[in-house]
Design an enzyme around this catalytic site. Structure first.
Site, PDB file in Angstrom:
ATOM      1  N   ASN A  55       1.505   0.106   5.915  1.00  0.00           N
ATOM      2  CA  ASN A  55       1.839  -0.584   4.677  1.00  0.00           C
ATOM      3  C   ASN A  55       2.604  -1.828   5.070  1.00  0.00           C
ATOM      4  O   ASN A  55       3.624  -1.751   5.756  1.00  0.00           O
ATOM      5  CB  ASN A  55       2.697   0.316   3.783  1.00  0.00           C
ATOM      6  CG  ASN A  55       3.329  -0.444   2.625  1.00  0.00           C
ATOM      7  OD1 ASN A  55       2.736  -1.379   2.095  1.00  0.00           O
ATOM      8  ND2 ASN A  55       4.529  -0.052   2.245  1.00  0.00           N
ATOM      9  N   GLY A  56       2.113  -2.995   4.651  1.00  0.00           N
ATOM     10  CA  GLY A  56       2.815  -4.229   4.986  1.00  0.00           C
ATOM     11  C   GLY A  56       1.861  -5.351   5.297  1.00  0.00           C
ATOM     12  O   GLY A  56       0.699  -5.352   4.870  1.00  0.00           O
TER      13      GLY A  56
ATOM     14  N   CYS B 103      15.777  -8.043   1.547  1.00  0.00           N
ATOM     15  CA  CYS B 103      15.027  -9.297   1.621  1.00  0.00           C
ATOM     16  C   CYS B 103      14.915  -9.876   0.220  1.00  0.00           C
ATOM     17  O   CYS B 103      14.390  -9.228  -0.692  1.00  0.00           O
ATOM     18  CB  CYS B 103      13.633  -9.052   2.199  1.00  0.00           C
ATOM     19  SG  CYS B 103      12.573 -10.525   2.178  1.00  0.00           S
TER      20      CYS B 103
ATOM     21  N   CYS C  78      11.459 -14.066  -1.750  1.00  0.00           N
ATOM     22  CA  CYS C  78      10.655 -14.619  -2.842  1.00  0.00           C
ATOM     23  C   CYS C  78      11.510 -15.311  -3.893  1.00  0.00           C
ATOM     24  O   CYS C  78      11.019 -16.136  -4.668  1.00  0.00           O
ATOM     25  CB  CYS C  78       9.792 -13.537  -3.480  1.00  0.00           C
ATOM     26  SG  CYS C  78      10.702 -12.111  -4.099  1.00  0.00           S
TER      27      CYS C  78
ATOM     28  N   GLY D  59      -1.539   1.326  -4.819  1.00  0.00           N
ATOM     29  CA  GLY D  59      -2.815   0.750  -4.415  1.00  0.00           C
ATOM     30  C   GLY D  59      -3.969   1.401  -5.126  1.00  0.00           C
ATOM     31  O   GLY D  59      -4.064   2.632  -5.171  1.00  0.00           O
TER      32      GLY D  59
ATOM     33  N   TYR E  75      10.242  -3.515  -9.065  1.00  0.00           N
ATOM     34  CA  TYR E  75       8.918  -3.288  -9.658  1.00  0.00           C
ATOM     35  C   TYR E  75       8.079  -2.228  -8.971  1.00  0.00           C
ATOM     36  O   TYR E  75       7.557  -1.330  -9.615  1.00  0.00           O
ATOM     37  CB  TYR E  75       8.125  -4.599  -9.675  1.00  0.00           C
ATOM     38  CG  TYR E  75       6.669  -4.423 -10.062  1.00  0.00           C
ATOM     39  CD1 TYR E  75       6.306  -4.262 -11.392  1.00  0.00           C
ATOM     40  CD2 TYR E  75       5.658  -4.388  -9.100  1.00  0.00           C
ATOM     41  CE1 TYR E  75       4.975  -4.080 -11.768  1.00  0.00           C
ATOM     42  CE2 TYR E  75       4.325  -4.207  -9.463  1.00  0.00           C
ATOM     43  CZ  TYR E  75       3.987  -4.056 -10.789  1.00  0.00           C
ATOM     44  OH  TYR E  75       2.690  -3.880 -11.153  1.00  0.00           O
TER      45      TYR E  75
ATOM     46  N   ASP F 183      10.596  -7.567 -19.102  1.00  0.00           N
ATOM     47  CA  ASP F 183       9.613  -7.248 -18.070  1.00  0.00           C
ATOM     48  C   ASP F 183      10.313  -7.288 -16.724  1.00  0.00           C
ATOM     49  O   ASP F 183      11.410  -7.846 -16.592  1.00  0.00           O
ATOM     50  CB  ASP F 183       8.446  -8.232 -18.098  1.00  0.00           C
ATOM     51  CG  ASP F 183       7.169  -7.653 -17.485  1.00  0.00           C
ATOM     52  OD1 ASP F 183       7.220  -6.515 -16.963  1.00  0.00           O
ATOM     53  OD2 ASP F 183       6.139  -8.344 -17.518  1.00  0.00           O
ATOM     54  N   ASP F 184       9.668  -6.703 -15.713  1.00  0.00           N
ATOM     55  CA  ASP F 184      10.294  -6.675 -14.394  1.00  0.00           C
ATOM     56  C   ASP F 184      10.402  -8.060 -13.776  1.00  0.00           C
ATOM     57  O   ASP F 184      11.354  -8.368 -13.060  1.00  0.00           O
ATOM     58  CB  ASP F 184       9.525  -5.745 -13.450  1.00  0.00           C
ATOM     59  CG  ASP F 184       8.054  -6.098 -13.391  1.00  0.00           C
ATOM     60  OD1 ASP F 184       7.679  -6.993 -12.616  1.00  0.00           O
ATOM     61  OD2 ASP F 184       7.263  -5.475 -14.124  1.00  0.00           O
TER      62      ASP F 184
ATOM     63  N   CYS G  87       5.551 -14.495  -0.987  1.00  0.00           N
ATOM     64  CA  CYS G  87       5.844 -13.329  -0.162  1.00  0.00           C
ATOM     65  C   CYS G  87       4.797 -13.248   0.932  1.00  0.00           C
ATOM     66  O   CYS G  87       3.595 -13.286   0.655  1.00  0.00           O
ATOM     67  CB  CYS G  87       5.821 -12.049  -0.996  1.00  0.00           C
ATOM     68  SG  CYS G  87       6.074 -10.554   0.001  1.00  0.00           S
TER      69      CYS G  87
ATOM     70  N   CYS H 156      12.743  -4.861   1.262  1.00  0.00           N
ATOM     71  CA  CYS H 156      12.168  -5.629   0.147  1.00  0.00           C
ATOM     72  C   CYS H 156      12.787  -5.223  -1.189  1.00  0.00           C
ATOM     73  O   CYS H 156      12.591  -4.099  -1.663  1.00  0.00           O
ATOM     74  CB  CYS H 156      10.662  -5.415   0.108  1.00  0.00           C
ATOM     75  SG  CYS H 156       9.847  -6.187  -1.306  1.00  0.00           S
TER      76      CYS H 156
ATOM     77  N   SER I  16       7.303  -0.510 -15.950  1.00  0.00           N
ATOM     78  CA  SER I  16       8.369  -0.893 -15.017  1.00  0.00           C
ATOM     79  C   SER I  16       9.521  -1.619 -15.701  1.00  0.00           C
ATOM     80  O   SER I  16      10.580  -1.795 -15.110  1.00  0.00           O
ATOM     81  CB  SER I  16       7.809  -1.767 -13.894  1.00  0.00           C
ATOM     82  OG  SER I  16       7.133  -2.887 -14.411  1.00  0.00           O
TER      83      SER I  16
ATOM     84  N   CYS J 234       0.842  -1.184   0.000  1.00  0.00           N
ATOM     85  CA  CYS J 234       0.000   0.000   0.000  1.00  0.00           C
ATOM     86  C   CYS J 234       0.879   1.236   0.000  1.00  0.00           C
ATOM     87  O   CYS J 234       2.106   1.145   0.028  1.00  0.00           O
ATOM     88  CB  CYS J 234      -0.909   0.014   1.232  1.00  0.00           C
ATOM     89  SG  CYS J 234      -1.985  -1.441   1.384  1.00  0.00           S
TER      90      CYS J 234
END
Length: 501
Positions: A100-101, A451, A454, A28, A255, A361-362, A398, A249, A299, A2
């Protein structure tokens, strides 16, 4: 994922909040909300984009020189308007919070709130867990003589009890504006300041790009576990509380963040160019010889330009984006994502017809969007299509706030690179190397630590096995409920087999 903002100054802040949220709209598109405070809280929120939710009649009522705002992208739970942020509570003092999270120990946190503090959250939004935990700790203090130390103590206990990734901003009525991060600093949060003849205006926001629109000076990133409180006299107090090794992250750089944002001193656009240049080695080693490099807007642009420069092949913008369509990644259903891709991208036939095209692409998450892009290029007459991802294969869910929370949705977690290539109907698929990505964002390269869960399956918050199970159960339950609604499209949670066409 978000976007959040918070402002505190000598005059009404609703105008700054709206402009700040508009700059974060890419984070968002499900819902938006604003809360301000003068003698009372004034709150308005609802489903949709900023321009849909806020009309002049709403903004006139959002009075106050302190306030917060939020744009929501749903990763868990439903899109019900009642889940839009901010959330408020009347005791102690009156609190309004945005975040956010994603909280990963939401079951344990909710149980503790109920058993120890006799608080029963009203919704499934994990912001309530953060807000009520903080409020419950704050009410244990001497409220007649609340100090900054008391506030920071309540923050630190909240950080110890609530696990996961979160950046938060809170209005404490009559006292000031508070911001704090999770102990690993997984989600972004920055602080800014603008001086005016009547005094300073302070701001917290998810991305620095907001400051460019509002003529704010960047002050600093909010670090892992750090808390910042601006009191009613505009004194700024810092505390580096309950901090653990930084694990920001890396998907923000790849992205999610806007390319004109600066994250931990590094311009996102420049980092994406570097990602493209790092891909050059693998492209050359593969033996492919594209006639041109193009991007998937928007992106993929900087990575594509970096790759084209590194291998000496012309870059062309051959996919034109309809800017009035949303970001396909944050559309809540797969059918919706494919529909968005179909409507928002139009190939320039004269550029790609008869050409060998490397499209950058990203990332490749579920694969179906990538397949649609390859088909669009082939329908426009491309001779060969090489699909290149500036991210490594995404093999792990994630759990920190990006919509990749089930391994069955991740094509690279279930199929080989050759199978993925067949499924998306490309002539070749090339991924970024994880080792190269880790080298670019290594702790000793000025980024401080990232991090990569993923891509690697190694989560900074430790063993998350039970949390993965809980999240999958919650998401599966939510999807089953949606499938029972006759007006909704049923979407399978399992990734499609690469042999399907």
């Amino acid at each position: 994922m978000c976007g959040i903002v918070g402002f505190f100054g000598p005059d009404d802040v609703v105008g700054d909040i709206v402009i700040g949220l508009t700059a974060l709209q890419h984070r968002g598109q499900d819902a938006a909300g604003i809360a301000t405070f003068d003698d009372n809280f004034h709150l308005h929120k609802g489903n949709g984009l900023i321009n849909d939710v806020f009309k002049p009649k709403h903004l006139k009522k959002l009075k106050g020189n302190i306030g917060i705002g939020h744009v929501r992208y749903t990763t868990q739970g439903s899109n019900d308007a009642e889940l839009a942020q901010p959330f408020t509570t009347s005791y102690p003092f009156g609190l309004s919070m945005v975040h956010n999270g994603n909280v990963i120990n939401f079951r344990q946190a909710a149980k503790r709130l109920h058993e120890k503090y006799h608080v029963l959250p009203k919704t499934s939004n994990d912001l309530e867990l953060i807000m009520y935990t903080f409020a419950s700790e704050l009410r244990l203090k001497n409220l007649d003589a609340l100090s900054v130390v008391d506030i920071f103590d309540a923050v630190e206990t909240t950080q110890e009890l609530v696990k996961g990734a979160y950046a938060t901003i809170t209005v404490i009525a009559g006292h000031g504006l508070l911001a704090f991060n999770d102990p690993n600093g997984i989600r972004p949060l920055v602080m800014g300041r603008r001086d005016t003849p009547d005094g300073p205006v302070f701001a917290f926001t998810s991305e620095s790009t907001c400051f460019d629109y509002l003529d704010f000076e960047f002050v600093q990133d909010i670090g892992p576990g750090q808390a910042v409180f601006i009191d009613k006299d505009f004194n700024v107090h810092f505390k580096n509380a309950y901090a653990k090794p930084k694990a920001f992250c890396v998907f923000e750089q790849i992205y999610f963040a806007r390319e004109d944002s600066v994250i931990h001193g590094r311009l996102v656009a420049r980092e994406r160019v570097r990602l493209g240049k790092m891909l050059a080695r693998k492209v050359i080693e593969s033996g492919i010889e594209p006639d041109m490099v193009i991007d998937v807007p928007s992106s993929g642009y900087f990575a594509a330009s970096g790759l084209a420069e590194a291998i000496g092949v012309p870059y062309r913008r051959a996919l034109v984006k309809n800017n009035h369509m949303g970001r396909s990644f944050i559309v809540s259903s797969q059918a919706g994502r494919e529909d968005v891709v179909k409507k928002k991208l139009n190939p320039i036939r004269e550029f790609v017809e008869g050409k060998k095209v490397a499209v950058v692409d990203d990332s490749i998450v579920r694969g179906t969007t990538s397949r649609r892009i390859v088909r669009i290029l082939r329908e426009a007459g491309a001779k060969e299509v090489y699909f290149i991802s500036s991210a490594p294969p995404i093999i792990s869910p994630c759990i920190y706030g990006i919509d990749m929370a089930m391994s069955t949705e991740l094509i690279a977690a279930n199929y080989t690179e050759e199978e993925i290539c067949r499924y998306i109907e490309a002539d070749r698929v090339i991924y970024q190397d994880l080792a190269d990505l880790q080298e670019l964002f290594a702790a000793d390269k000025g980024h401080g630590g990232s991090c990569f869960a993923c891509f690697s399956g190694q989560y900074p918050t430790g063993d998350v096995t039970k949390y993965l199970r809980h999240i999958q159960e919650e998401r599966t339950s939510h999807r089953e409920k949606k499938e029972d609604r006759p007006t909704e499209t049923s979407v399978s949670a399992k990734a499609p087999a690469p042999t399907e066409h």
